[in-house]
Enzyme design. Structure first.
Site, PDB file in Angstrom:
ATOM      1  N   PRO A  11       0.822  -1.268  -0.001  1.00  9.75           N
ATOM      2  CA  PRO A  11      -0.054  -0.048   0.017  1.00  9.75           C
ATOM      3  C   PRO A  11       0.870   1.320  -0.075  1.00  9.75           C
ATOM      4  CG  PRO A  11      -0.112  -0.971   2.037  1.00  9.75           C
ATOM      5  CD  PRO A  11       0.706  -2.028   1.314  1.00  9.75           C
ATOM      6  N   ASN A  12       0.145   2.359  -0.766  1.00 13.66           N
ATOM      7  CA  ASN A  12       0.634   3.598  -0.845  1.00 13.66           C
ATOM      8  C   ASN A  12       1.883   3.600  -1.722  1.00 13.66           C
ATOM      9  OD1 ASN A  12      -1.459   4.590   0.726  1.00 13.66           O
ATOM     10  ND2 ASN A  12      -0.324   3.699   2.406  1.00 13.66           N
ATOM     11  N   ARG A  19       5.176  11.025  -1.960  1.00 11.62           N
ATOM     12  CA  ARG A  19       4.854  10.736  -0.680  1.00 11.62           C
ATOM     13  C   ARG A  19       5.983  10.818   0.276  1.00 11.62           C
ATOM     14  NH1 ARG A  19       4.529   4.945   2.244  1.00 11.62           N
ATOM     15  NH2 ARG A  19       3.786   5.661   4.043  1.00 11.62           N
ATOM     16  N   TYR A  24      11.058   8.649   1.763  1.00 11.11           N
ATOM     17  CA  TYR A  24      10.955   7.697   0.698  1.00 11.11           C
ATOM     18  C   TYR A  24      11.894   7.890  -0.242  1.00 11.11           C
ATOM     19  CZ  TYR A  24       7.601   5.715   4.016  1.00 11.11           C
ATOM     20  OH  TYR A  24       6.899   5.169   5.062  1.00 11.11           O
ATOM     21  N   ASN A  76       8.190  -5.727  -0.908  1.00 13.14           N
ATOM     22  CA  ASN A  76       8.019  -4.348   0.140  1.00 13.14           C
ATOM     23  C   ASN A  76       6.641  -4.472   0.436  1.00 13.14           C
ATOM     24  OD1 ASN A  76       7.806  -2.126   1.015  1.00 13.14           O
ATOM     25  ND2 ASN A  76       8.908  -0.963  -0.462  1.00 13.14           N
ATOM     26  N   ALA A  79       3.317  -0.785   4.843  1.00  9.12           N
ATOM     27  CA  ALA A  79       2.623  -0.844   6.338  1.00  9.12           C
ATOM     28  C   ALA A  79       2.154  -2.257   6.601  1.00  9.12           C
ATOM     29  CB  ALA A  79       1.380   0.226   6.340  1.00  9.12           C
ATOM     30  N   HIS A  82       4.183  -4.624   9.235  1.00 12.97           N
ATOM     31  CA  HIS A  82       4.029  -4.637  10.565  1.00 12.97           C
ATOM     32  C   HIS A  82       2.525  -5.093  11.124  1.00 12.97           C
ATOM     33  CE1 HIS A  82       7.429  -2.111   9.609  1.00 12.97           C
ATOM     34  NE2 HIS A  82       6.664  -1.298   8.852  1.00 12.97           N
ATOM     35  N   ASP A  89       1.752 -15.696   7.162  1.00  5.96           N
ATOM     36  CA  ASP A  89       1.445 -17.121   6.754  1.00  5.96           C
ATOM     37  C   ASP A  89       1.631 -17.750   5.229  1.00  5.96           C
ATOM     38  OD1 ASP A  89       0.923 -17.688   9.399  1.00  5.96           O
ATOM     39  OD2 ASP A  89      -1.226 -17.601   9.249  1.00  5.96           O
ATOM     40  N   GLU A 100      12.656  -9.608   1.888  1.00  5.57           N
ATOM     41  CA  GLU A 100      11.711  -8.282   2.349  1.00  5.57           C
ATOM     42  C   GLU A 100      12.733  -7.079   1.801  1.00  5.57           C
ATOM     43  OE1 GLU A 100      10.464  -6.769   6.833  1.00  5.57           O
ATOM     44  OE2 GLU A 100      12.082  -7.990   6.497  1.00  5.57           O
ATOM     45  N   HIS A 102      12.882  -2.674   1.961  1.00 10.18           N
ATOM     46  CA  HIS A 102      12.267  -1.611   2.700  1.00 10.18           C
ATOM     47  C   HIS A 102      13.163  -0.160   1.968  1.00 10.18           C
ATOM     48  CE1 HIS A 102       9.560  -3.239   5.017  1.00 10.18           C
ATOM     49  NE2 HIS A 102      10.478  -4.001   5.292  1.00 10.18           N
ATOM     50  N   LEU A 103      12.557   0.911   1.510  1.00 13.28           N
ATOM     51  CA  LEU A 103      13.320   1.974   1.186  1.00 13.28           C
ATOM     52  C   LEU A 103      14.047   2.649   2.240  1.00 13.28           C
ATOM     53  CD1 LEU A 103      10.449   3.460  -1.166  1.00 13.28           C
ATOM     54  CD2 LEU A 103      12.960   2.529  -1.917  1.00 13.28           C
ATOM     55  N   SER A 104      13.147   2.827   3.450  1.00 14.75           N
ATOM     56  CA  SER A 104      13.687   3.390   4.586  1.00 14.75           C
ATOM     57  C   SER A 104      14.288   2.229   5.786  1.00 14.75           C
ATOM     58  CB  SER A 104      12.798   4.094   5.393  1.00 14.75           C
ATOM     59  OG  SER A 104      11.703   3.376   5.725  1.00 14.75           O
ATOM     60  N   ARG A 109      12.893   4.222  12.866  1.00  9.74           N
ATOM     61  CA  ARG A 109      11.567   4.762  12.723  1.00  9.74           C
ATOM     62  C   ARG A 109      10.765   4.737  14.072  1.00  9.74           C
ATOM     63  NH1 ARG A 109       9.086   4.503   6.942  1.00  9.74           N
ATOM     64  NH2 ARG A 109       7.910   6.415   7.880  1.00  9.74           N
ATOM     65  N   ARG A 113       7.047   0.273  13.758  1.00 11.62           N
ATOM     66  CA  ARG A 113       7.687  -0.122  12.660  1.00 11.62           C
ATOM     67  C   ARG A 113       8.768  -1.119  13.018  1.00 11.62           C
ATOM     68  NH1 ARG A 113       5.578   2.743   8.362  1.00 11.62           N
ATOM     69  NH2 ARG A 113       4.776   4.863   8.843  1.00 11.62           N
TER      70      ARG A 113
END
Length: 146
Positions: A11-12, A19, A24, A76, A79, A82, A89, A100, A102-104, A109, A113
């Site tokens: 999402p997002n 954003r 990001y 990625n 949200a 978390h 599963d 996995e 992640h940009l950040s 943070r 998170r």
């Protein structure tokens, strides 16, 4: 096993570049896709890049990656990283390795998170390198560093 790498985005992430660029970066998801496609071509791999704002769609795509014999998944989950036991599963239910991404760096943070359900089942985590996190993860797949 194919040479296809699923790159699944949650999402997002369709709003990357707009954003919170201070967190990001200013690179869009389309620009990341182009960079990954170029690097994948150099590595003899193919990218299947997707984005959704819906948790169940990510679960379906993880299942599909397994069914289609994908070499790996770069995920990625944004949200959902978390919050989603369903994604945890799904990762545990497939044999396709998941990295996995992640940009950040979530560990630097907000406290909420710091917990990663995705990381509980992922073969590897790449975080905190901005858009380059995706390239690093792709190269890990190519080199067998899972």
């Amino acid at each position: 096993m194919s040479d296809t790498i699923y790159v699944l985005n949650g999402p997002n992430l369709n709003l990357l570049g707009l954003r919170e660029p201070e967190i990001y970066g200013s690179t869009t998801l389309d620009e990341i896709a182009g960079m990954l496609e170029d690097r994948a071509l150099e590595l003899g791999l193919t990218i299947d890049m997707r984005q959704t704002n819906h948790e169940g769609m990510l679960v379906d795509w993880l299942h599909e990656a397994q069914a289609q014999g994908a070499r790996a998944v770069l995920l990625n989950a944004a949200a959902y990283t978390h919050t989603s036991i369903a994604i945890l599963d799904a990762i545990k239910a497939i044999q396709t390795p998941v990295i996995e991404v992640h940009l950040s760096d979530p560990k630097t943070r907000e406290d909420f998170r710091h917990l990663s359900y995705v990381g509980m089942a992922a073969a590897k985590t790449v975080e905190g390198h901005g858009a380059d996190s995706y390239r690093i993860a792709l190269e890990a797949v190519a080199s067998g560093d899972l």
